[in-house]
Each structure stands twice: as structure tokens, then as C-alpha cells.
Design an enzyme around this catalytic site. Structure first.
Site, mmCIF file in Angstrom:
data_model
loop_
_atom_site.group_PDB
_atom_site.id
_atom_site.type_symbol
_atom_site.label_atom_id
_atom_site.label_comp_id
_atom_site.label_asym_id
_atom_site.label_seq_id
_atom_site.Cartn_x
_atom_site.Cartn_y
_atom_site.Cartn_z
ATOM 1 N N LEU A 126 0.865 -1.176 0.000
ATOM 2 C CA LEU A 126 0.000 0.000 0.000
ATOM 3 C C LEU A 126 0.906 1.232 0.000
ATOM 4 O O LEU A 126 1.195 1.821 1.042
ATOM 5 C CB LEU A 126 -0.902 -0.054 1.236
ATOM 6 C CG LEU A 126 -2.261 0.621 1.164
ATOM 7 C CD1 LEU A 126 -3.017 0.283 -0.123
ATOM 8 C CD2 LEU A 126 -3.094 0.237 2.372
ATOM 9 N N HIS A 127 1.351 1.607 -1.213
ATOM 10 C CA HIS A 127 2.402 2.628 -1.351
ATOM 11 C C HIS A 127 2.021 4.008 -0.794
ATOM 12 O O HIS A 127 2.626 4.507 0.149
ATOM 13 C CB HIS A 127 2.768 2.809 -2.829
ATOM 14 C CG HIS A 127 3.138 1.548 -3.545
ATOM 15 N ND1 HIS A 127 4.377 0.957 -3.397
ATOM 16 C CD2 HIS A 127 2.452 0.768 -4.410
ATOM 17 C CE1 HIS A 127 4.425 -0.132 -4.164
ATOM 18 N NE2 HIS A 127 3.269 -0.264 -4.779
ATOM 19 N N ASP A 128 1.058 4.646 -1.451
ATOM 20 C CA ASP A 128 0.828 6.076 -1.215
ATOM 21 C C ASP A 128 0.344 6.450 0.194
ATOM 22 O O ASP A 128 0.678 7.534 0.675
ATOM 23 C CB ASP A 128 -0.156 6.627 -2.259
ATOM 24 C CG ASP A 128 0.436 6.603 -3.660
ATOM 25 O OD1 ASP A 128 1.672 6.508 -3.790
ATOM 26 O OD2 ASP A 128 -0.336 6.678 -4.637
#
Ligand SMILES: [Ca+2]
Length: 313
Positions: free
Chosen positions: A242-244
Site C-alpha cells: 500500500l504505497h501512497d
């Protein structure tokens, strides 16, 4: 403490959506002055629409959303439908937005907002290619010293690349823009793949989103489900990164992250390593530090924060 004023610059993207939801769920910590869309994961027509879909999902249709640059500064747009699906928000079925797109160009909104506020009071949060930010810095260099901080998702060192063997997607799409931002002198915090690949939506974490029992909880569970198919195949990991949301979580709980203040340069010429973030993690050069480059995350703390905040929407 007063809420931190931010502009979210984004190319939604399921993980962008979760980052925006986290910010909008946290008004005591984060004051979202506006959301600026950029071409990236999908073309601008979709990212500017998706940003509004997410605001309406959050129950915040008064949020100001602007459309920005529809292509990188000096090259053709590369998109990532192979990860995010054709709409960029594949997974849940969400209604088309009713709220309007603002008429002003995103770049002008960024410039005007920084000029209108005291120096050191507005933070930029880029979650996609850095085109809008670089364009604003080029057009109005006076705003650079007014930026409190740029907290961005992009780049990698130990994890190297996800769109090419050497480059992370956001930086690769517009390396020229990234170079402008990283050499601007503005304070920068980087959430690279080294961090975001540790923020994995495992089955229990996905179940926790679903267990919120609200439209937001269900949508986030379905988005991360969709994401997962791709990442499990690619990385063989226990879930999708879950990058952002690491960016907006950092604004609320900086203590969840650790990193090093180091020099980071962007490769803008080589065909082989275009868009690589050359991070001097081991401090082997004399090049001055220009970024706080994160290396680790308390993933359990991150997901606990995310689930608690999303349950408020
Ligand atoms: Ca993004």
C-alpha cells in the site's frame, strides 16, 4: 497543534485513493487545501475523475479538485493499467462523481496557494509523477522557499525498481520533473519502495478494512483485493503493498517511519536506468543531503492507524 495544511498531488490509483481517504478522515491532523490530479497510473481524464470519486466516497464533496498536466515534461506518458485496471480504481463499483472539477489549472492552484500562505506552512504531498510540482517550480521559482516540506511516494534503493529493473514507476514516468524537484532545495521526505513494500495488505489486514462495515471500509477492502492479484503474482508476497498511504500516515505519525538524511539524485539520461533514484544510503559521496529517505516502517502501527481513521468516514 493545528492541522497541517497540505496539497495532495495524485494519479489515483487504488493506493492513492486510500492515501486521500486517510487524509480526509483526519481533519485534526491534516487540512487538505486541495487535490491536484496528474497523469500517471492512468490518463489525466481518469485521475481527475477518480480523485473526485474518492472525495465523494469520503463524504467530502466540498474538497477542491484540480486537473493538472496530462503528460510528462519531456517524454511520452507511461501508464500502469496492468496494475490498477482500466479505470485506475478497479475493484469496487463506485458512482461517477457529481462534484465539479475546479476550472483553475492545478499548477496555478499550487503556485497561488503557496504565495497566499506564510512561508513554511504548506506541505506538498505528491503521490504520482512529479510533473505538476516541477512545472509549478519552473513557472514560479519564488514558491520553492515557501514550501514547508515535500512528502512524496517514489523511488527505491534496496528494492531498486518496479516498472523497469532500475526504476520505480512515479519517478520513471517523469524523471526530468523528479530531477527538478530533488534539486530544488525544498525539504523532501521520500517514501520509496523500500518502505512501501513492507506495508503489505495481508489477509487479516484486508479483513480488518472489510470489518469496518461502512461503504469506505468495503471499498478499500475491494480495492486492495484487486491490487493484490497483480502483486502476489509478481512478488510472491503475502499481500499488495500500500504505497501512497505511507505519505499521509507520515503526516499523522512520523514516528512510524525511520530513514536517513542523504543525497538522492535522479538518472535522467541512461536508457537502461532512466528514472533511477541514486540514493547515497551509505554516504559514500560528498554530495550534500537533499532528502530524508525512509528505509523502514512499523507496518502493524501503520495498519492500525489506517483502520482506525478509515472507520471514521
Ligand atoms: Ca500514485
Amino acid at each position: 497543534m493545528t492541522a497541517r495544511k497540505i496539497i495532495i498531488d495524485t494519479d489515483p490509483g487504488q493506493d492513492d485513493a486510500v492515501a486521500i481517504l486517510l487524509a480526509l478522515a483526519s481533519p485534526e491532523d491534516i487540512d487538505v487545501l486541495g487535490i491536484t490530479a496528474v497523469a500517471g497510473n492512468v490518463p489525466l481524464s481518469l485521475t481527475s475523475k477518480n480523485a473526485r470519486i474518492v472525495c465523494e466516497l469520503a463524504g467530502k464533496p466540498d474538497t477542491l479538485v484540480f486537473a493538472g498536466c496530462d503528460r510528462p515534461l519531456g517524454r511520452k506518458l507511461v501508464t500502469a493499467e496492468h496494475v490498477h485496471g482500466q479505470t485506475g480504481l478497479n475493484g469496487p463499483v463506485l458512482p461517477d462523481p457529481v462534484m465539479p472539477l475546479q476550472e483553475q489549472h492545478a499548477v496555478d492552484f499550487i503556485i497561488d496557494t503557496l504565495r497566499a500562505h506564510d512561508a513554511g506552512t504548506v506541505t506538498l504531498c505528491p503521490l504520482g509523477p512529479l510533473t505538476n510540482i516541477a512545472m509549478a517550480f519552473e513557472k514560479a521559482p519564488d514558491i520553492i522557499e515557501k514550501v514547508q516540506e515535500i512528502v512524496l511516494m517514489g523511488g527505491a534503493y534496496f528494492e531498486v525498481g518496479n516498472i523497469t529493473p532500475a526504476a520505480e514507476f512515479n519517478i520513471y514516468v517523469d524523471p526530468q520533473a523528479a530531477h527538478i524537484v530533488f534539486s530544488s532545495g525544498a525539504p523532501i521526505v521520500v517514501m520509496p519502495l523500500d518502505v512501501t513494500h513492507k506495508a503489505l495488505v495481508t489477509k487479516p489486514r484486508n479483513d480488518a478494512f472489510r470489518a469496518i462495515g461502512s461503504a469506505v471500509g468495503t471499498a478499500v477492502a475491494e480495492m486492495t483485493d484487486f491490487f493484490e492479484r497483480f502483486d502476489k503474482e509478481k512478488y510472491g508476497s503475502n499481500g499488495a503493498p500500500l504505497h501512497d498511504p505511507c505519505v499521509t500516515a507520515y503526516l499523522i505519525r512520523p514516528d512510524l517511519f525511520t530513514g536517513r538524511h542523504i543525497n538522492v539524485e535522479i538518472e535522467t539520461h541512461s536508457e537502461l536506468t532512466l528514472g533511477m533514484t541514486v540514493a547515497d544510503w551509505w554516504r559514500v559521496t560528498d554530495r550534500p543531503p537533499n532528502a530524508l529517505f525512509m528505509g523502514d516502517i512499523d507496518a502493524d502501527g501503520f495498519f492500525a492507524l489506517l483502520t482506525e481513521r478509515l472507520s471514521r468516514l
